[in-house]
Design a protein around this motif. Sequence first.
Motif, PDB file in Angstrom:
ATOM      1  N   ALA A 313       0.828  -1.212   0.000  1.00 39.48           N
ATOM      2  CA  ALA A 313       0.000   0.000   0.000  1.00 39.48           C
ATOM      3  C   ALA A 313       0.862   1.261   0.000  1.00 39.48           C
ATOM      4  N   ARG A 503     -12.985   0.567   4.802  1.00 43.75           N
ATOM      5  CA  ARG A 503     -13.400   1.372   5.954  1.00 43.75           C
ATOM      6  C   ARG A 503     -13.927   2.702   5.448  1.00 43.75           C
ATOM      7  N   ASP A 560      -6.549  -4.845   6.778  1.00 43.73           N
ATOM      8  CA  ASP A 560      -6.295  -5.815   7.847  1.00 43.73           C
ATOM      9  C   ASP A 560      -5.576  -7.096   7.427  1.00 43.73           C
ATOM     10  N   ILE A 713      -1.364   5.677  15.098  1.00 38.21           N
ATOM     11  CA  ILE A 713      -1.087   6.174  13.753  1.00 38.21           C
ATOM     12  C   ILE A 713      -2.305   6.889  13.208  1.00 38.21           C
ATOM     13  N   GLY A 717      -5.110   7.010   4.002  1.00 39.39           N
ATOM     14  CA  GLY A 717      -5.916   6.565   2.872  1.00 39.39           C
ATOM     15  C   GLY A 717      -6.914   5.526   3.280  1.00 39.39           C
TER      16      GLY A 717
END
Length: 717
Positions: A313, A503, A560, A713, A717
Amino acid sequence: MASQESQMQVMDGANGASSDEPASKRVKLDTPMQDSQDAPEIQKTDRVKGVAPIKQEYLILAPGQTGAAEENAAMDDDAAEGRTAPNPSDKRDARDARDGGGRDGRRKKQKGGQNKEREFGTFSDAIRLCNSVAWTPEFSPRPCKQGERCNGLHDLRKYLKEGRRADLETFGGKCPVWETHGRCSSGWRCLFVSSHMQEIEREDGRKELVLTVDSTKVASGDDVEGDEAKPGVVNMVAPQVKVDLSRKKVDLNKSEAYLAWLGQDTERYRTHHHKQKGDEDVAKDYRAQYIEPPFKPSEKRRLYFGPETPTLAPLTTQGNLPFRRLCVELGAQVTYSEMALGMPLLQGAKADWTLMRAHQSEVTPPRYTPTSIIRDYDNAKDLKFGVQIAANIPWVAIKSTEALTRFLPHLRLVDLNCGCPIDMVFKTGAGSALLDSPSKLERMIRGMNAVSDDVPITAKIRMGVRDDKPTAQKLIERLAFGSPEMRDTAGAPGCAAITLHGRSRQQRYTRAADWSYIAECAALIKSYEKKSDELADTIREADANTLPNGGKMYFLGNGDVYSHVDYLDHVEKAKVDSVMIGRGAIIKPWVFEEIEKGQYLDKSASERLTYIEKFARYGLEAWGSDELGVNFTRRFLLEFLSFFTRYVPIGLLEYLPPSINERPPAYRGRNDLETLLASKNYKDWIKISDMFLGPAPAEFKFQPKHKSNSYEIEAEG
Ligand SMILES: Cc1cc2nc3c(=O)[nH]c(=O)nc-3n(C[C@H](O)[C@H](O)[C@H](O)COP(=O)(O)O)c2cc1C
């Protein structure tokens, strides 16, 4: 009790899963555990939500503690990522970091539990060596541009004695950059310089200090001197380009022409949309008034994403070049730059252009073993590395795309960030704010496509802005086909791939990513493929190439993923083309190796330490082995360790599979090093960095991103 015969759960990618349960629940016995003398017993047991099931014998319990979930306080994973990371090659950023200011020059208010105003200390020599002597033999300096006014030191011997600290003793005192590449781009400032310098006696008896080169190791093109020379690094943009951009001297003519057209077209579109009944004469229909844009998207290079291309990512701060290089070595097939902001790119900001650099290992083709024929995809011409930008208005997205594709020779794709949740980005209308502005987003993608030559355009989205209102499905349809009016006239927007992070913007990391929603979207896209074939038949000849990849829009799921089991499960059940991995890769970069091998790898602490060493080596190569480079490497190594130390060795777990959303109670490892690598104390991370980078200078500071614990954190994105 654990038994030696216990076997680990492994999912066989080729044969597929044998169970319909989600990966998080399924347990299948298969391959013996690697490397572990102490394999956990595999059994289905009710797990305590959010708590990693550490075996009793490894728990460290203070008197009265039970190690239960509620004692595992403050394990929230949502907080700040922020833009506090300075760019190593940008002295302004170093100053910003020192001053606690952000890249936008504004000081950020301290809030909540996050260390927003992180300070990193100063990283410079005691006396500054002038560039005119920094890479040259002692007796032949380059002319100094500043002349009399120069306040840098020109006396090399004085500099080596008083201007800097003594050489480092790590890596056996040998410069790791020189050892690999036969020369060192940090020249006299290198903190291992005594390993690549000599004193030569000249004919007149004078003794001259010279830097040595091992020509057998110097690759062609790597023999450039100076600040900008970085062996093995591609997409280095010449300083003059950035100066020209900052002075608005770069002619982005394609964008200008396209934007002029877009302005008129937007007006036509607006009139059409606001027409009232009876206004027919004024507004007619949009299609009748439509004028072709000056630039049609040219034929794009085709992309491919498949189960064999696990994707790293985009990760601000964490997804830097040394980290991506490590992941590629461990099997990542696709990589993304950290997110750059469109506007600073257009202003020639060194920090954002530096983010676009890639390692040469990232410009090799991704793995390609398709199960069916993929028409017109040329794997030999493909590469792993793409860049990501954020922009809030079409002209910024379009012009920065033109600049990127003009000045960067190695680009797989340009990805538009439509997921960044942080306020600084969202409030300007960029990142996840685009999820609520589909029309603007469509115009951006169309425009980016029109000016990017053969480089494909992609988007990374979230489920929506609000938790209770997922909008991704509608948005995906829009990105696949365009609004009905635009579709009829200009064809499809030409989005070559979409990545969906499961999400919403509002959703916190404590709640799991929604893979069933991702699966619904994947099914929707599959249903479009047929539709786009029909569309291809009906759109006019000239517009056929508005459909990317011959009509296939690739779809990646994200959220995840922490093992090959999660990965393969999602490929198989959610039916995504491929899966993108973020935090899981920082915590255990060998997740890519697990995916390739289809089994858990219980990496020993000493193996994990070799990854830290590699990061240090790669950091020195990318950022330099001088005082500045060493301490940037340390900075980013500590950022990396803030995730890497979250790994709980699977040999210590009572049950599998491990889950990224589970946090361990206090535990000790199987040896001292494993215990050290589990430390949540950043002072221990500094100790680990000292092993490779020598003692941190007194002024060096590091604050983890969150005050209470280092897990915190803020994702972009
Ligand atoms: C430290 C960090 C930095 C991130 N930076 C970016 C970014 O620059 N661009 C982006 O699109 N997403 C960014 N993200 C989001 C990730 O790309 C990814 O969508 C998210 O972490 C979910 O995937 P995961 O569960 O595998 O971590 C970031 C996430 C993290 C944790």
